[in-house]
Motif scaffolding. Structure first.
Motif, short mmCIF file in Angstrom:
data_model
loop_
_atom_site.label_atom_id
_atom_site.label_comp_id
_atom_site.label_asym_id
_atom_site.label_seq_id
_atom_site.Cartn_x
_atom_site.Cartn_y
_atom_site.Cartn_z
N ARG A 13 0.83 -1.22 0.00
CA ARG A 13 0.00 0.00 0.00
C ARG A 13 0.86 1.26 0.00
NH1 ARG A 13 -0.64 4.08 2.50
NH2 ARG A 13 0.89 3.28 3.98
N ARG A 17 -1.93 9.68 -5.26
CA ARG A 17 -2.26 11.10 -5.40
C ARG A 17 -2.62 11.45 -6.85
NH1 ARG A 17 1.88 10.94 -1.34
NH2 ARG A 17 0.99 11.56 0.66
N GLY A 134 -5.60 14.32 5.94
CA GLY A 134 -5.70 15.11 7.17
C GLY A 134 -6.01 16.57 6.88
N LEU A 135 -5.59 17.04 5.71
CA LEU A 135 -5.77 18.47 5.39
C LEU A 135 -7.24 18.87 5.29
CD1 LEU A 135 -2.89 18.98 2.79
CD2 LEU A 135 -2.98 19.82 5.15
#
Ligand code: FMN
Length: 185
Positions: A13, A17, A134-135
């Motif tokens: 994994r 992106r 997380g952003l």
């Protein structure tokens, strides 16, 4: 030791992106969400809620709002991403799972993180790409603007997972840091 598929999936994994525009098949998405729901949780609270967002306009809107907040932040790399016209918080993934935690549970954030990792691994086992996001919290902090996510009362969003068929094939993970384990026999 014989070859073990789970270990192989864990090691293969990577964060993806770049995604293909094609939507993830419903049966695969369902299996990924089920894997999330089978995570361990403190007190068996199962304190997560998953919101699947496949509405491109909404995902673009969330990314844009998160970036506006990021652009005003003190940390250089966060500000740089916020002001980068090409950056999309979800990398244009066709689906995003917003993970929300039940605020009054025993360990809601930890429960949700366990569920997220299960989902990342389940997706990888089907060669579906994911990225833990997380952003998205820069948008989640805008409490007055979360209505489009229809999060149930008592829950608050903590993380998102971008999801889609892979548009890139990153190299295998870098070697792990040394010294993270010691044994007391
Ligand atoms: C809590 C958490 C938050 C993350 N947030 C982001 C994010 O907002 N955007 C992003 O591109 N990657 C994010 N990541 C992915 C990490 O950057 C990535 O896991 C790390 O660089 C290791 O790379 P790998 O996942 O390919 O092994 C996050 C990972 C975690 C665990």
């Amino acid at each position: 030791m014989t070859t073990n598929t789970v270990l192989e999936v864990i090691k293969s994994r990577r964060s993806i992106r770049k995604y293909l525009p094609e939507q993830v098949k419903d049966a695969e998405l369902k299996a990924i969400l089920e894997a999330g729901a089978y995570a361990p949780s403190a007190h068996n609270d199962q304190s997560w809620h998953f919101t699947v967002v496949r509405n491109k306009d909404l995902l673009d809107q969330i990314s844009a709002r998160a970036k506006e907040i990021m652009a005003g932040q003190g940390t250089d790399w966060v500000r740089a991403m916020g002001t980068n016209k090409l950056f999309h918080v979800f990398y244009h993934a066709p689906a995003v799972i917003v993970v929300s935690m039940r605020s009054d549970a025993l360990s809601p954030l930890v429960d949700c993180c366990a569920a997220i990792e299960n989902m990342l691994l389940a997706a990888e086992s089907m060669d579906i790409g994911t990225c833990w996001i997380g952003l998205a919290r820069y948008y989640f902090a805008l409490k007055d603007e979360l209505a489009p996510l229809e999060i149930p009362p008592g829950y608050e969003p903590c993380y998102a997972v971008a999801l889609g068929y892979k548009g890139q094939r990153p190299s295998r993970a870098l070697p792990r840091k040394k010294g993270a384990v010691n044994y007391i026999d």
